[in-house]
Design a protein around this motif. Sequence first.
Motif, PDB file in Angstrom:
ATOM      1  N   LEU A  23      10.892   7.227  -5.829  1.00 13.37           N
ATOM      2  CA  LEU A  23      10.676   5.857  -5.360  1.00 13.37           C
ATOM      3  C   LEU A  23      11.292   5.579  -3.991  1.00 13.37           C
ATOM      4  CD1 LEU A  23      11.066   3.852  -8.659  1.00 13.37           C
ATOM      5  CD2 LEU A  23       8.982   4.473  -7.457  1.00 13.37           C
ATOM      6  N   ARG A  26       8.344   5.035   0.792  1.00 12.57           N
ATOM      7  CA  ARG A  26       7.862   3.661   0.878  1.00 12.57           C
ATOM      8  C   ARG A  26       6.484   3.487   0.227  1.00 12.57           C
ATOM      9  NH1 ARG A  26       8.616  -1.218   0.500  1.00 12.57           N
ATOM     10  NH2 ARG A  26       7.851  -2.654   2.027  1.00 12.57           N
ATOM     11  N   PHE A  28       5.362   4.629  -2.482  1.00  9.57           N
ATOM     12  CA  PHE A  28       5.424   4.539  -3.928  1.00  9.57           C
ATOM     13  C   PHE A  28       6.088   3.259  -4.421  1.00  9.57           C
ATOM     14  CE2 PHE A  28       5.445   9.310  -3.433  1.00  9.57           C
ATOM     15  CZ  PHE A  28       4.114   9.449  -3.776  1.00  9.57           C
ATOM     16  N   GLN A  29       6.558   2.403  -3.525  1.00  8.02           N
ATOM     17  CA  GLN A  29       7.208   1.156  -3.935  1.00  8.02           C
ATOM     18  C   GLN A  29       6.148   0.172  -4.401  1.00  8.02           C
ATOM     19  OE1 GLN A  29      10.703  -0.014  -2.668  1.00  8.02           O
ATOM     20  NE2 GLN A  29      11.365   2.084  -2.435  1.00  8.02           N
ATOM     21  N   PRO A  30       6.442  -0.669  -5.398  1.00 11.76           N
ATOM     22  CA  PRO A  30       5.409  -1.543  -5.963  1.00 11.76           C
ATOM     23  C   PRO A  30       4.907  -2.623  -5.000  1.00 11.76           C
ATOM     24  CG  PRO A  30       7.548  -1.954  -6.969  1.00 11.76           C
ATOM     25  CD  PRO A  30       7.713  -0.744  -6.103  1.00 11.76           C
ATOM     26  N   ASP A  31       5.733  -3.078  -4.055  1.00 11.50           N
ATOM     27  CA  ASP A  31       5.303  -4.142  -3.153  1.00 11.50           C
ATOM     28  C   ASP A  31       4.702  -3.617  -1.852  1.00 11.50           C
ATOM     29  OD1 ASP A  31       7.629  -3.082  -2.197  1.00 11.50           O
ATOM     30  OD2 ASP A  31       8.453  -4.992  -1.513  1.00 11.50           O
TER      31      ASP A  31
END
Length: 193
Positions: A23, A26, A28-31
């Motif tokens: 994670l 960047r 793979f980050q949700p936002d």
Amino acid sequence: MRIIAVARSFRARPTLPKATGHLQVRAFQPDFVPRDPKAKPIRYKYPEVYNPYGPRPPPSDKIVQLAERIAALAPAERCQLGPALVERLKLPQLQPISTEGMDLGPQGGAAGGSKAEEKKVEKTAFDVKLEKFEASAKIKVIKEVRAFTSLGLKEAKELVEKAPCVLKQGLTKEEANDMIEKLKAAGGVAVME
């Protein structure tokens, strides 16, 4: 060489996710929202002058009237305004700053100005100027000019023919007098400036 570089890159890849974690990338980050590559960059409007305190409110009518009254005063009365406010508001007196040991340049500061008037500055560097020379003694004068300067024959001849001209600058009084005497003996007329 290529084989070694490829082998090292394969060896480094398995250890990379362990060190950084999945994670920390960047993407793979949700936002995360990918940027459109065709989008134009955002243009921000910057103010002409940076003011860290932000916009100030306009002065009150009382302040505006006071400023107009001060502007209407005579210059002599305006000069008295500062000391009167210092006394009325009981502000601390400003102490003069010592300039001892500081190099203030040719002006010398406020206190140094009175000393400069009392003591006349003696000139230490002099220039020797060739005014004229006798036509028959031209060669002797050129030889003397070459002896005092580091000029060649052609340059010394051109310099002598341009008379009146400055032969040498920044000499002491003794050197300048010695040069003038030798030029006089050779048939030239030189002065010290």
